[in-house]
Motif scaffolding. Structure first.
Motif, short mmCIF file in Angstrom:
data_model
loop_
_atom_site.label_atom_id
_atom_site.label_comp_id
_atom_site.label_asym_id
_atom_site.label_seq_id
_atom_site.Cartn_x
_atom_site.Cartn_y
_atom_site.Cartn_z
N THR A 20 0.85 -1.18 0.00
CA THR A 20 0.00 0.00 0.00
C THR A 20 0.89 1.24 0.00
O THR A 20 1.75 1.38 0.86
N PRO A 21 0.71 2.15 -0.96
CA PRO A 21 1.58 3.32 -1.02
C PRO A 21 1.35 4.24 0.16
O PRO A 21 0.23 4.40 0.64
N LYS A 22 2.42 4.85 0.64
CA LYS A 22 2.30 5.82 1.72
C LYS A 22 1.71 7.10 1.16
O LYS A 22 2.05 7.52 0.08
N ARG A 23 0.84 7.72 1.90
CA ARG A 23 0.25 8.97 1.49
C ARG A 23 1.03 10.11 2.12
O ARG A 23 1.71 9.92 3.12
N PRO A 24 0.92 11.32 1.53
CA PRO A 24 1.65 12.44 2.11
C PRO A 24 1.37 12.60 3.59
O PRO A 24 0.22 12.57 4.03
N GLY A 25 2.44 12.71 4.36
CA GLY A 25 2.29 12.87 5.80
C GLY A 25 2.33 11.57 6.57
O GLY A 25 2.32 11.58 7.79
N GLU A 26 2.40 10.43 5.89
CA GLU A 26 2.43 9.14 6.56
C GLU A 26 3.79 8.48 6.34
O GLU A 26 4.01 7.82 5.35
N GLY A 27 4.70 8.70 7.25
CA GLY A 27 6.01 8.07 7.14
C GLY A 27 6.83 8.70 6.01
O GLY A 27 6.83 9.91 5.82
N ALA A 28 7.55 7.84 5.29
CA ALA A 28 8.40 8.33 4.20
C ALA A 28 7.56 9.05 3.16
O ALA A 28 6.46 8.63 2.81
N ARG A 29 8.09 10.15 2.66
CA ARG A 29 7.35 10.95 1.69
C ARG A 29 7.31 10.28 0.32
O ARG A 29 8.25 9.61 -0.10
N LEU A 30 6.21 10.46 -0.38
CA LEU A 30 6.11 10.01 -1.76
C LEU A 30 7.06 10.83 -2.61
O LEU A 30 7.19 12.04 -2.42
N VAL A 31 7.71 10.18 -3.55
CA VAL A 31 8.66 10.85 -4.43
C VAL A 31 8.07 10.95 -5.83
O VAL A 31 7.72 9.94 -6.44
N VAL A 32 7.94 12.17 -6.32
CA VAL A 32 7.44 12.41 -7.67
C VAL A 32 8.58 12.98 -8.50
O VAL A 32 9.15 14.03 -8.16
N TYR A 33 8.95 12.27 -9.57
CA TYR A 33 9.99 12.77 -10.47
C TYR A 33 9.33 13.61 -11.55
O TYR A 33 8.48 13.12 -12.29
N VAL A 34 9.70 14.87 -11.60
CA VAL A 34 9.13 15.81 -12.56
C VAL A 34 10.12 16.04 -13.68
O VAL A 34 11.29 16.37 -13.43
N ASP A 35 9.66 15.87 -14.90
CA ASP A 35 10.53 15.97 -16.07
C ASP A 35 10.12 17.15 -16.94
O ASP A 35 9.14 17.06 -17.68
N PRO A 36 10.85 18.28 -16.88
CA PRO A 36 10.59 19.36 -17.83
C PRO A 36 11.12 18.94 -19.20
O PRO A 36 12.31 18.73 -19.38
N GLY A 37 10.24 18.78 -20.17
CA GLY A 37 10.65 18.28 -21.48
C GLY A 37 11.65 19.17 -22.18
O GLY A 37 11.78 20.36 -21.87
N HIS A 38 12.38 18.56 -23.11
CA HIS A 38 13.32 19.28 -23.98
C HIS A 38 14.47 19.89 -23.15
O HIS A 38 14.84 19.34 -22.13
N GLY A 39 15.04 20.99 -23.60
CA GLY A 39 16.17 21.60 -22.90
C GLY A 39 17.42 21.64 -23.76
O GLY A 39 17.62 20.81 -24.64
N GLY A 40 18.28 22.62 -23.50
CA GLY A 40 19.51 22.75 -24.26
C GLY A 40 19.25 23.02 -25.73
O GLY A 40 18.46 23.90 -26.08
N GLU A 41 19.91 22.24 -26.59
CA GLU A 41 19.74 22.42 -28.02
C GLU A 41 18.34 22.07 -28.49
O GLU A 41 17.90 22.52 -29.56
N ASP A 42 17.64 21.30 -27.72
CA ASP A 42 16.28 20.88 -28.06
C ASP A 42 15.31 21.89 -27.47
O ASP A 42 14.99 21.84 -26.28
N THR A 43 14.83 22.83 -28.29
CA THR A 43 13.95 23.89 -27.79
C THR A 43 12.50 23.45 -27.68
O THR A 43 11.71 24.09 -27.00
N GLY A 44 12.14 22.34 -28.34
CA GLY A 44 10.74 21.95 -28.37
C GLY A 44 9.97 22.85 -29.32
O GLY A 44 10.53 23.48 -30.21
N ALA A 45 8.67 22.92 -29.11
CA ALA A 45 7.82 23.76 -29.97
C ALA A 45 8.04 25.24 -29.65
O ALA A 45 8.54 25.59 -28.56
N LYS A 46 7.66 26.08 -30.59
CA LYS A 46 7.82 27.53 -30.40
C LYS A 46 6.51 28.22 -30.72
O LYS A 46 5.86 27.94 -31.72
N GLY A 47 6.10 29.13 -29.83
CA GLY A 47 4.84 29.83 -30.00
C GLY A 47 4.93 30.94 -31.04
O GLY A 47 6.02 31.38 -31.40
N PRO A 48 3.77 31.43 -31.50
CA PRO A 48 3.75 32.50 -32.51
C PRO A 48 4.41 33.79 -32.04
O PRO A 48 4.86 34.60 -32.86
#
Length: 259
Positions: A20-48
């Motif tokens: 059973t996964p631990k919920r926030p505040g119950e023992g060890a904290r849940l770890v969420v890996y956040v991935d900001p896409g692209h970066g560096g030479e890879d600019t991704g899409a570009k707005g108008p």
């Protein structure tokens, strides 16, 4: 020993026993890996009006990390600066940390400027529908660096599929929970949860989703992606979706940290 005999043993060592996964505040904290896409030479899409996807998602990732931490979870980022990280390395970082979830952040783009709204994806091990496959191809094909692991490592490739397949149902639940909250954002039209063969999700041995927050190709939504207030609201929506996901989970396999 034949390959088909090795795979179950390796998969057993790859995945920790269900618990059973631990919920926030119950023992060890849940770890969420956040991935900001692209970066560096890879600019991704570009707005108008010139907004680059790689910059907007980095700001969104910082806002999301703050909201996750405020909610009692631990947030880690695949990048916190304008640097390119190979797609396969992003999920590998989460795997090595024994993260509970993996969330990759992006901005959508379309030929028509009228397209708007949020889309949340989870992995498809097949080609997916034509539209989703096209979006995945755009994300998978951008930027320098290898898009796949060493092709000689056949066992690793099979394990990637098996490990991710074990989490597809949970990934779908996570996607639905996040999409429901993004739909509540004022003016963001529901586009629905979809599947696509995103490389960045392929190696994640945990529930994993890719969030296309707004359409950068739409001038109004591009302006939103520049607005710190909107980014905070989007981060809050994603965080709330994650909390709702964990509130509804009874037993989720957990990944053991790798050395």
């Amino acid at each position: 020993m034949k390959l088909h005999g090795i795979i179950p043993l390796l998969l057993t060592s790859l995945l920790a026993p269900a618990q059973t996964p631990k919920r926030p505040g119950e023992g060890a904290r849940l770890v969420v890996y956040v991935d900001p896409g692209h970066g560096g030479e890879d600019t991704g899409a570009k707005g108008p009006r010139g907004l680059r996807e790689k910059d907007a998602v980095l700001d969104l990732a910082a806002a999301l990390a703050r909201e996750l931490e405020a909610s009692g979870m631990e947030a880690r980022l695949t990048r916190d600066a304008d640097a390119f990280v190979p797609l396969w390395d992003r999920a590998r970082m989460a795997n090595q940390a024994g993260a509970d979830l993996f969330v990759s952040l992006h901005l959508n783009a379309a030929r028509t400027r009228a397209a708007k709204g949020s889309e949340v994806y989870f992995l498809s091990l097949g080609a997916g529908d034509r539209e989703s496959a096209a979006i995945a191809a755009q994300e998978n094909g951008a930027g320098p660096g290898p898009l796949s692991p060493d092709p000689a490592n056949v066992v690793a490739g099979i394990l990637d599929d098996l490990a991710q397949e074990a989490y597809l149902r949970e990934s779908e639940k996570l996607a639905v929970a996040i999409q429901a909250q993004l739909n509540r954002l004022g003016g963001v039209r529901q586009r629905g949860v979809k599947q696509a063969p995103f490389v960045v999700l392929r190696g994640a041995a945990m529930p994993a989703v890719l969030v296309e927050t707004v359409f950068i190709s739409n001038p109004r939504e591009e302006a939103r992606a520049r607005d710190p207030i909107f980014l905070r609201k989007a981060a809050q929506a994603i965080t709330q979706g994650i909390r709702h996901y964990f509130a509804g989970v009874e037993a989720t396999p957990r990944r053991r940290p790798q050395g």
